[in-house]
Design an enzyme around this catalytic site. Sequence first.
Site, PDB file in Angstrom:
ATOM      1  N   GLU A  90       0.753  -1.203   0.158  1.00  0.00           N
ATOM      2  CA  GLU A  90      -0.050   0.006   0.137  1.00  0.00           C
ATOM      3  C   GLU A  90       0.829   1.171  -0.035  1.00  0.00           C
ATOM      4  O   GLU A  90       0.513   2.384  -0.584  1.00  0.00           O
ATOM      5  CB  GLU A  90      -0.901  -0.125   1.232  1.00  0.00           C
ATOM      6  CG  GLU A  90      -1.975  -1.009   1.297  1.00  0.00           C
ATOM      7  CD  GLU A  90      -2.842  -1.183   2.514  1.00  0.00           C
ATOM      8  OE1 GLU A  90      -2.259  -1.449   3.258  1.00  0.00           O
ATOM      9  OE2 GLU A  90      -4.041  -0.991   2.307  1.00  0.00           O
TER      10      GLU A  90
ATOM     11  N   GLU B 230      -3.483  -9.529   4.086  1.00  0.00           N
ATOM     12  CA  GLU B 230      -4.147  -9.472   5.129  1.00  0.00           C
ATOM     13  C   GLU B 230      -5.386 -10.188   5.325  1.00  0.00           C
ATOM     14  O   GLU B 230      -5.408 -10.650   6.674  1.00  0.00           O
ATOM     15  CB  GLU B 230      -4.674  -7.967   5.143  1.00  0.00           C
ATOM     16  CG  GLU B 230      -3.629  -6.551   5.385  1.00  0.00           C
ATOM     17  CD  GLU B 230      -3.251  -6.274   3.988  1.00  0.00           C
ATOM     18  OE1 GLU B 230      -3.284  -7.107   2.897  1.00  0.00           O
ATOM     19  OE2 GLU B 230      -2.549  -5.217   3.823  1.00  0.00           O
TER      20      GLU B 230
HETATM   21  N1  T1G Z   1       5.028  -7.590  11.573  1.00  0.00           N
HETATM   22  C1  T1G Z   1       5.927  -7.953  12.670  1.00  0.00           C
HETATM   23  N2  T1G Z   1       6.519  -9.027  12.600  1.00  0.00           N
HETATM   24  C2  T1G Z   1       6.771  -9.643  11.262  1.00  0.00           C
HETATM   25  C3  T1G Z   1       5.746  -9.446  10.323  1.00  0.00           C
HETATM   26  C4  T1G Z   1       4.973  -8.353  10.444  1.00  0.00           C
HETATM   27  N3  T1G Z   1       4.241  -7.884   9.465  1.00  0.00           N
HETATM   28  N4  T1G Z   1       5.948 -10.101   9.255  1.00  0.00           N
HETATM   29  C5  T1G Z   1       7.124 -11.008   9.805  1.00  0.00           C
HETATM   30  N5  T1G Z   1       7.469 -10.591  11.138  1.00  0.00           N
HETATM   31  C6  T1G Z   1       8.602 -11.216  11.869  1.00  0.00           C
HETATM   32  C7  T1G Z   1       8.178 -12.667  12.135  1.00  0.00           C
HETATM   33  O1  T1G Z   1       7.438 -12.775  13.274  1.00  0.00           O
HETATM   34  C8  T1G Z   1       9.499 -13.291  12.392  1.00  0.00           C
HETATM   35  O2  T1G Z   1       9.934 -12.958  13.885  1.00  0.00           O
HETATM   36  C9  T1G Z   1      10.294 -12.532  11.388  1.00  0.00           C
HETATM   37  O3  T1G Z   1       9.756 -11.647  11.222  1.00  0.00           O
HETATM   38  C10 T1G Z   1      10.746 -13.459   9.948  1.00  0.00           C
HETATM   39  O4  T1G Z   1       9.420 -13.816   9.361  1.00  0.00           O
HETATM   40  C11 T1G Z   1      -2.023  -1.856   7.167  1.00  0.00           C
HETATM   41  C12 T1G Z   1      -3.037  -4.135   8.068  1.00  0.00           C
HETATM   42  C13 T1G Z   1       7.562 -11.509   5.011  1.00  0.00           C
HETATM   43  C14 T1G Z   1       6.974 -13.614   3.687  1.00  0.00           C
HETATM   44  O5  T1G Z   1       1.003 -10.460   6.488  1.00  0.00           O
HETATM   45  O6  T1G Z   1       4.311 -13.268   5.309  1.00  0.00           O
HETATM   46  O7  T1G Z   1       0.192  -4.734   6.468  1.00  0.00           O
HETATM   47  O8  T1G Z   1      10.411 -15.208  14.803  1.00  0.00           O
HETATM   48  O9  T1G Z   1       9.870 -16.261   9.759  1.00  0.00           O
HETATM   49  O10 T1G Z   1       9.839 -16.877   6.276  1.00  0.00           O
HETATM   50  O11 T1G Z   1      -3.199  -2.784   5.195  1.00  0.00           O
HETATM   51  O12 T1G Z   1       7.230 -12.894   7.412  1.00  0.00           O
HETATM   52  O13 T1G Z   1      12.475 -13.957  13.575  1.00  0.00           O
HETATM   53  O14 T1G Z   1      11.191 -12.964  15.749  1.00  0.00           O
HETATM   54  O15 T1G Z   1       7.950 -15.258   8.484  1.00  0.00           O
HETATM   55  O16 T1G Z   1      11.346 -15.269   5.406  1.00  0.00           O
HETATM   56  C15 T1G Z   1       0.596  -7.827   6.245  1.00  0.00           C
HETATM   57  C16 T1G Z   1       3.695 -11.238   7.120  1.00  0.00           C
HETATM   58  C17 T1G Z   1       0.552  -7.332   7.686  1.00  0.00           C
HETATM   59  C18 T1G Z   1       2.996 -10.336   6.058  1.00  0.00           C
HETATM   60  C19 T1G Z   1       8.839 -13.489   5.254  1.00  0.00           C
HETATM   61  N6  T1G Z   1       1.826  -8.382   5.903  1.00  0.00           N
HETATM   62  N7  T1G Z   1       4.915 -11.799   7.102  1.00  0.00           N
HETATM   63  O17 T1G Z   1       8.650 -14.771   5.609  1.00  0.00           O
HETATM   64  O18 T1G Z   1      10.206 -14.937   7.613  1.00  0.00           O
HETATM   65  S1  T1G Z   1      -1.117  -6.451   7.894  1.00  0.00           S
HETATM   66  C20 T1G Z   1       1.878  -9.704   6.221  1.00  0.00           C
HETATM   67  C21 T1G Z   1       5.266 -12.806   6.100  1.00  0.00           C
HETATM   68  C22 T1G Z   1      -0.950  -5.059   7.104  1.00  0.00           C
HETATM   69  C23 T1G Z   1      -2.190  -3.097   6.098  1.00  0.00           C
HETATM   70  C24 T1G Z   1      -2.235  -4.233   6.905  1.00  0.00           C
HETATM   71  C25 T1G Z   1       6.592 -13.326   6.188  1.00  0.00           C
HETATM   72  C26 T1G Z   1       7.370 -12.799   5.126  1.00  0.00           C
HETATM   73  P1  T1G Z   1      11.194 -13.912  14.349  1.00  0.00           P
HETATM   74  P2  T1G Z   1       9.199 -15.194   8.813  1.00  0.00           P
HETATM   75  P3  T1G Z   1      10.018 -15.574   6.280  1.00  0.00           P
END
Ligand code: T1G
Length: 632
Positions: free
Chosen positions: A102, A122
């Site tokens: 976004e 999301e």
């Molecule tokens: N927020 C906080 N921590 C996050 C995070 C996030 N969005 N994404 C990953 N982490 C942390 C995760 O907990 C782990 O922590 C480390 O990063 C590595 O993640 C306003 C409301 C990007 C594809 O849903 O899909 O935006 O265990 O093990 O396998 O409209 O992380 O190391 O302490 O998964 O390489 C939308 C979620 C949010 C993407 C990478 N975004 N993340 O995968 O590593 S809502 C998502 C993923 C939002 C807006 C809305 C995956 C990844 P730790 P990982 P990975």
Amino acid sequence: MTVTYHREQELGIITVDNPPVNALSHAVRQGLNDALAQARNDDSEAVLLFCAGRTFVAGADITEFGKPVQSPSLQQVNERLESLGKPVVAAIHGTALGGGFELALCCHYRCASPSAAVGLPEVNLGLLPGAGGTQRVPRLIGPQAALDMITGGQKITATDAAGLGLIDRVLEGELKPAAIAYARELIAGGAPLRRIRDLSVPAPGFNQNAFDEYRKQLGKRKRGQQAPQKIVDCIEAATRLTFDEGLAFERERFTECVASEQSAALRHIFFAERTAPKIRGLDTAVQPRPINRVGIIGAGTMGGGIAMVFANAGIPVTLLELNDEGLQRGLALIDKNYGITIGKGKLSEQEAAARQARISGSTDYHSLADADLVIEAVFESMDVKRQVFSKLDEVCKPGAILATNTSYLDVNEIAATTTRPEDVVGMHFFSPANVMRLLEVVRADKTADDVLATAMSLGKRIGKVPVLAGVCYGFIGNRMLRQYGREAQLCMIEGAAPEQIDRVLTSFGMAMGPLAVGDLAGLDIGYKARQALTAEQKGDPRTYCIADALVEQDRLGQKTGAGYYRYDPQTRARTPDPEVLEIIQAQAAQHGVQQRELSDGEILDRHLLALINEGFRILDSGGRDRPTGQRY
Ligand code: T1G
């Protein structure tokens, strides 16, 4: 500094550096705000937005949800970005997801590396894009494509995103210099300040009926889920409201999602799945053993599925069977499974062939001599497992990890068969192994720490969710499921029809009801297992007498056209069967159970509490020390 701003000649360069995934924490939002203020006031001709580390912004900081939003909000940052009086170019690598994409949509241009991907996932968190995604994406790609993208929550490759118009340029080579050159090209060409908010939604023929039909189909695919339906509402709003009205509409629906139990549960699961593979108390200096070659013993459904898992992850596999006939049958099943995936459009012929080429067959144990890990998936018999492990002990190289896929047997007993119990571990996959994400890593008494660390890190590498378990009957999943199934039997003999029980659980959100699952798997499996148990081991006869009665009338489930339900021989569609009610009533009478009417609420509570209580018993027994599956 999580966000820096510097000049490179006529360009302003914003760099976000908030490892591990550049999530849009408050500090990042504040940093972006400050950087934009600098860019607004200097004489830069264009601005580039880069991210350090392995990926562009991967979303809002999920840990901040449920807490008061600290200004500036992402919406405020996006508004300042989009209204900047000079072109802003997002340079995307890794995965620009959720709020990250976004943010990129509020830049005037977007470029990306070929290996990059974008998406609005999301919905997987029970949310919807809350910073303009539901309003901007349909303006770029139309309502149908926007509905598919946002309710699906899948990543889109940079090339496909460029084809859709979500990205303007895919840049070969090193991203930074290429993006700088692209920005200079835009300046030279007098590129306009393109703001998606100024576009209208191209919606030829996509009218109210189309949205209603989409809602209906979605309701079947994502039964009971709130966020997908709200996403449809937001995209529909984009076709009829002004942009700012649409933003307000989206914000309202987003706030409802954040506050929902469904989202709280899904956000918990997101972090739980990432906490589970971390072994509490294990020295972080312990390094996993390198795994470059894997052997699988047993080319049946499980062994073939496990072989596919490793081949899919790029790891060469030797699949061993007792004889060539069994081996060929197993390889043919693998070929069929890949064919199904190709047929669904989820895999190219070329990629499937590359994966299958990584699987070689053998009937000679010595072909496992150089395997770094061998997983046996043979018949669930301790005698057979003992034979296999003593053979492995003989042929496998020192340091090779010997894993058992057993569902129930004692891993300590299997380890004792070898001269190297420290190299033995349980790796319990769930059928179909190439689909189900759960992997139970069973720590036996003598399992070495680096073997555990290897199994956990390898589990992530092959796309599973590894959860550490202790040695006990059924480990975690099957042990909890056993109590859940037990409750279904008791509710039935007390008076609830199979279809009522299954309806209650599927309405709650289970993919299938416990009795339909029994029919799918085959009632004879449990029946045969019970024959090997003593009356005491079997427990309360009311918990299995109905299933036994069905099997003894050759009603094994789908495979015989009748079990708890009757099945259409062609379509396998199931229908309630009055004969089953008679069998249930007869068993109730035989076991002195006075039948009564059970409410849906009672049925649901009893099944969920059976799972919860067994989960706590597992924790109490030391099988794990955290609900996420961590072990003492
Ligand atoms: N927020 C906080 N921590 C996050 C995070 C996030 N969005 N994404 C990953 N982490 C942390 C995760 O907990 C782990 O922590 C480390 O990063 C590595 O993640 C306003 C409301 C990007 C594809 O849903 O899909 O935006 O265990 O093990 O396998 O409209 O992380 O190391 O302490 O998964 O390489 C939308 C979620 C949010 C993407 C990478 N975004 N993340 O995968 O590593 S809502 C998502 C993923 C939002 C807006 C809305 C995956 C990844 P730790 P990982 P990975």
